[in-house]
Scaffold this motif. Sequence first.
Motif, PDB file in Angstrom:
ATOM      1  N   LEU A 138       0.840  -1.190   0.000  1.00  0.00           N
ATOM      2  CA  LEU A 138       0.000   0.000   0.000  1.00  0.00           C
ATOM      3  C   LEU A 138       0.879   1.245   0.000  1.00  0.00           C
ATOM      4  CD1 LEU A 138      -2.487  -1.135   2.815  1.00  0.00           C
ATOM      5  CD2 LEU A 138      -2.792  -1.371   0.329  1.00  0.00           C
ATOM      6  N   ASP A 139       0.566   2.185  -0.885  1.00  0.00           N
ATOM      7  CA  ASP A 139       1.335   3.429  -0.992  1.00  0.00           C
ATOM      8  C   ASP A 139       0.518   4.573  -0.404  1.00  0.00           C
ATOM      9  OD1 ASP A 139       2.818   5.639  -1.640  1.00  0.00           O
ATOM     10  OD2 ASP A 139       3.066   5.137  -3.756  1.00  0.00           O
ATOM     11  N   GLY A 140       0.885   4.956   0.814  1.00  0.00           N
ATOM     12  CA  GLY A 140       0.187   6.053   1.478  1.00  0.00           C
ATOM     13  C   GLY A 140       1.023   7.302   1.580  1.00  0.00           C
ATOM     14  N   THR A 141       1.921   7.526   0.614  1.00  0.00           N
ATOM     15  CA  THR A 141       2.820   8.684   0.689  1.00  0.00           C
ATOM     16  C   THR A 141       2.118   9.989   0.339  1.00  0.00           C
ATOM     17  OG1 THR A 141       3.585   8.186  -1.557  1.00  0.00           O
ATOM     18  CG2 THR A 141       4.916   7.367   0.266  1.00  0.00           C
ATOM     19  N   ALA A 142       1.141   9.936  -0.558  1.00  0.00           N
ATOM     20  CA  ALA A 142       0.435  11.162  -0.947  1.00  0.00           C
ATOM     21  C   ALA A 142      -0.742  11.436  -0.034  1.00  0.00           C
ATOM     22  CB  ALA A 142      -0.038  11.063  -2.398  1.00  0.00           C
ATOM     23  N   VAL A 143      -1.447  10.390   0.346  1.00  0.00           N
ATOM     24  CA  VAL A 143      -2.630  10.506   1.200  1.00  0.00           C
ATOM     25  C   VAL A 143      -2.520   9.470   2.311  1.00  0.00           C
ATOM     26  CG1 VAL A 143      -5.140  10.353   1.306  1.00  0.00           C
ATOM     27  CG2 VAL A 143      -4.042  11.264  -0.749  1.00  0.00           C
ATOM     28  N   ALA A 144      -2.637   9.905   3.547  1.00  0.00           N
ATOM     29  CA  ALA A 144      -2.560   8.980   4.674  1.00  0.00           C
ATOM     30  C   ALA A 144      -3.796   8.084   4.681  1.00  0.00           C
ATOM     31  CB  ALA A 144      -2.448   9.743   5.985  1.00  0.00           C
ATOM     32  N   LEU A 145      -3.581   6.791   4.613  1.00  0.00           N
ATOM     33  CA  LEU A 145      -4.694   5.852   4.637  1.00  0.00           C
ATOM     34  C   LEU A 145      -5.221   5.720   6.060  1.00  0.00           C
ATOM     35  CD1 LEU A 145      -3.221   3.070   2.327  1.00  0.00           C
ATOM     36  CD2 LEU A 145      -4.851   4.859   1.717  1.00  0.00           C
ATOM     37  N   PRO A 146      -6.543   5.669   6.240  1.00  0.00           N
ATOM     38  CA  PRO A 146      -7.113   5.542   7.590  1.00  0.00           C
ATOM     39  C   PRO A 146      -6.567   4.297   8.302  1.00  0.00           C
ATOM     40  CG  PRO A 146      -8.829   6.051   5.997  1.00  0.00           C
ATOM     41  CD  PRO A 146      -7.594   5.769   5.208  1.00  0.00           C
ATOM     42  N   VAL A 147      -6.241   4.441   9.564  1.00  0.00           N
ATOM     43  CA  VAL A 147      -5.629   3.361  10.324  1.00  0.00           C
ATOM     44  C   VAL A 147      -6.499   2.108  10.319  1.00  0.00           C
ATOM     45  CG1 VAL A 147      -4.952   2.622  12.643  1.00  0.00           C
ATOM     46  CG2 VAL A 147      -4.228   4.851  11.790  1.00  0.00           C
ATOM     47  N   GLU A 148      -7.793   2.270  10.542  1.00  0.00           N
ATOM     48  CA  GLU A 148      -8.670   1.098  10.604  1.00  0.00           C
ATOM     49  C   GLU A 148      -8.737   0.388   9.254  1.00  0.00           C
ATOM     50  OE1 GLU A 148      -9.652  -0.103  13.430  1.00  0.00           O
ATOM     51  OE2 GLU A 148      -8.653   1.612  14.347  1.00  0.00           O
ATOM     52  N   LEU A 153      -6.941  -4.235   5.801  1.00  0.00           N
ATOM     53  CA  LEU A 153      -6.224  -4.683   4.611  1.00  0.00           C
ATOM     54  C   LEU A 153      -5.012  -5.543   4.969  1.00  0.00           C
ATOM     55  CD1 LEU A 153      -6.334  -1.373   2.542  1.00  0.00           C
ATOM     56  CD2 LEU A 153      -7.500  -3.519   1.977  1.00  0.00           C
ATOM     57  N   ALA A 154      -4.410  -5.296   6.115  1.00  0.00           N
ATOM     58  CA  ALA A 154      -3.219  -6.046   6.520  1.00  0.00           C
ATOM     59  C   ALA A 154      -3.495  -7.539   6.644  1.00  0.00           C
ATOM     60  CB  ALA A 154      -2.684  -5.497   7.837  1.00  0.00           C
ATOM     61  N   ALA A 155      -4.736  -7.897   6.878  1.00  0.00           N
ATOM     62  CA  ALA A 155      -5.089  -9.312   7.028  1.00  0.00           C
ATOM     63  C   ALA A 155      -5.125 -10.042   5.693  1.00  0.00           C
ATOM     64  CB  ALA A 155      -6.439  -9.438   7.729  1.00  0.00           C
ATOM     65  N   HIS A 156      -5.142  -9.299   4.586  1.00  0.00           N
ATOM     66  CA  HIS A 156      -5.168  -9.946   3.275  1.00  0.00           C
ATOM     67  C   HIS A 156      -3.823 -10.610   3.023  1.00  0.00           C
ATOM     68  CE1 HIS A 156      -5.619 -10.667  -0.988  1.00  0.00           C
ATOM     69  NE2 HIS A 156      -6.862 -10.230  -0.956  1.00  0.00           N
ATOM     70  N   PRO A 157      -3.804 -11.880   2.634  1.00  0.00           N
ATOM     71  CA  PRO A 157      -2.523 -12.591   2.498  1.00  0.00           C
ATOM     72  C   PRO A 157      -1.608 -12.051   1.413  1.00  0.00           C
ATOM     73  CG  PRO A 157      -4.346 -13.908   1.637  1.00  0.00           C
ATOM     74  CD  PRO A 157      -4.954 -12.748   2.357  1.00  0.00           C
ATOM     75  N   ARG A 158      -2.134 -11.256   0.474  1.00  0.00           N
ATOM     76  CA  ARG A 158      -1.301 -10.742  -0.624  1.00  0.00           C
ATOM     77  C   ARG A 158      -1.005  -9.246  -0.471  1.00  0.00           C
ATOM     78  NH1 ARG A 158      -0.169 -13.664  -4.719  1.00  0.00           N
ATOM     79  NH2 ARG A 158      -0.238 -11.992  -6.255  1.00  0.00           N
ATOM     80  N   ILE A 159      -1.275  -8.698   0.685  1.00  0.00           N
ATOM     81  CA  ILE A 159      -0.898  -7.314   0.985  1.00  0.00           C
ATOM     82  C   ILE A 159       0.240  -7.362   2.001  1.00  0.00           C
ATOM     83  CG2 ILE A 159      -1.639  -5.091   1.900  1.00  0.00           C
ATOM     84  CD1 ILE A 159      -4.404  -5.633   0.818  1.00  0.00           C
ATOM     85  N   LEU A 160       1.427  -7.000   1.542  1.00  0.00           N
ATOM     86  CA  LEU A 160       2.636  -7.204   2.333  1.00  0.00           C
ATOM     87  C   LEU A 160       2.879  -6.133   3.378  1.00  0.00           C
ATOM     88  CD1 LEU A 160       5.129  -8.168  -0.529  1.00  0.00           C
ATOM     89  CD2 LEU A 160       3.674  -9.677   0.826  1.00  0.00           C
ATOM     90  N   GLY A 161       2.527  -4.894   3.042  1.00  0.00           N
ATOM     91  CA  GLY A 161       2.866  -3.816   3.953  1.00  0.00           C
ATOM     92  C   GLY A 161       2.371  -2.477   3.469  1.00  0.00           C
ATOM     93  N   LEU A 162       2.906  -1.426   4.087  1.00  0.00           N
ATOM     94  CA  LEU A 162       2.463  -0.050   3.850  1.00  0.00           C
ATOM     95  C   LEU A 162       3.660   0.881   3.831  1.00  0.00           C
ATOM     96  CD1 LEU A 162       0.316   2.366   3.985  1.00  0.00           C
ATOM     97  CD2 LEU A 162       0.553   2.152   6.479  1.00  0.00           C
ATOM     98  N   VAL A 163       3.680   1.786   2.847  1.00  0.00           N
ATOM     99  CA  VAL A 163       4.588   2.935   2.890  1.00  0.00           C
ATOM    100  C   VAL A 163       3.762   4.087   3.429  1.00  0.00           C
ATOM    101  CG1 VAL A 163       6.156   4.432   1.631  1.00  0.00           C
ATOM    102  CG2 VAL A 163       5.806   2.076   0.859  1.00  0.00           C
ATOM    103  N   ASP A 164       4.069   4.535   4.631  1.00  0.00           N
ATOM    104  CA  ASP A 164       3.225   5.502   5.331  1.00  0.00           C
ATOM    105  C   ASP A 164       3.787   6.909   5.193  1.00  0.00           C
ATOM    106  OD1 ASP A 164       1.432   6.777   7.009  1.00  0.00           O
ATOM    107  OD2 ASP A 164       1.484   5.195   8.522  1.00  0.00           O
TER     108      ASP A 164
END
Length: 348
Positions: A138-148, A153-164
């Motif tokens: 997940l690329d959250g560099t332009a817009v901060a993604l809501p924490v919840e 999304l973190a529980a999805h097996p094919r979502i590895l991480g977040l750039v915050d």
Amino acid sequence: MLLEGLHLPLTTPFYPDGRLNLHKLEQNVAAYSKTPVSAIAVLSRNGEPTMLSDEETRQTLRAAVEAAAPEKVMLAGVSRDSVRETVAIADQAAALAYDAVLVAPPSLLQAADSARQSKELLIYFQAIADRAALPIVLDGTAVALPVEMVIELAAHPRILGLVDGQPTAERIAHLKQATAGIKREVTVTPVFAAVTGRMQTSQEAASMLSVKTLVGGGPALTVLPAAPTIKTRTKVVGFQILSGKTSSMLDALLAGAVGAMPAFAACAPQATYEVIAAWKDGDRALAEEKQERLQSAARYLEEEIGVAAIKFGCDLNGYFGGLPRLPLLPPGGEDRTQIELLLQGLRN
């Protein structure tokens, strides 16, 4: 895929007339491959991805991955406004042997200021993760993604991480605590560095010898090597968070981030890496000292001006930056002088 360390967000070079300059792109990637960065992100926000046509996007992705050292993790920025087009580019990145894709919110949902839009944004990420040929970050560099939303999304097996892009210590700590139950096994080297798909492909290619080489002609022959080219092991990781901002990079690392992908790294990769190296060594005082050295320059280039200043910084530090694509404008005379002063002690 392991996402630890410094991830370098590549800039996209252009000729003065605005044409894509693939030759300079290849030179930059080859030069960055000799630095201690763990990964190279192609067409992240720093790469002016919305300025490129679909054909230019394909050319950029191909040129960058072919010029990169096999041990560098390669991330492809693939975001488009529709799930269909984003998945199509992600699949092209997979065919080019990228390791993962960066996915940012689509332009029409960046605000996500209603329950309906938040649901649509959630579905956007989930649908891409379900359908794309590569895992996503997940690329959250332009817009901060809501924490919840990130936690779900973190529980999805094919979502590895977040750039915050807003990696405060409190936010990172909250995300780490909420995703503590997520455990994934990744392949690493004996020294716990990432093993990329291109490294594994190189190993397979090394096991293929030609009979022509041995006896002067004939079909290809598969020969088992006496020992594998690379040895691997596994490591258990959680939901992996990267800091997307230089000014709060160390705070994010101390709160649980596993690495960083700040725009400033493109023009000063060594100086940026030294913060992470000191943190990994457990030397907080040195990490704080290294972070302090970056603060003024990073804030000015990264936060006050943006990619045009980063590109000028690349020119000063031995990489090709060049001009941004219109309507972005290059730094003016005063800004250029200020950037030169700020980067004097941060040469690579």
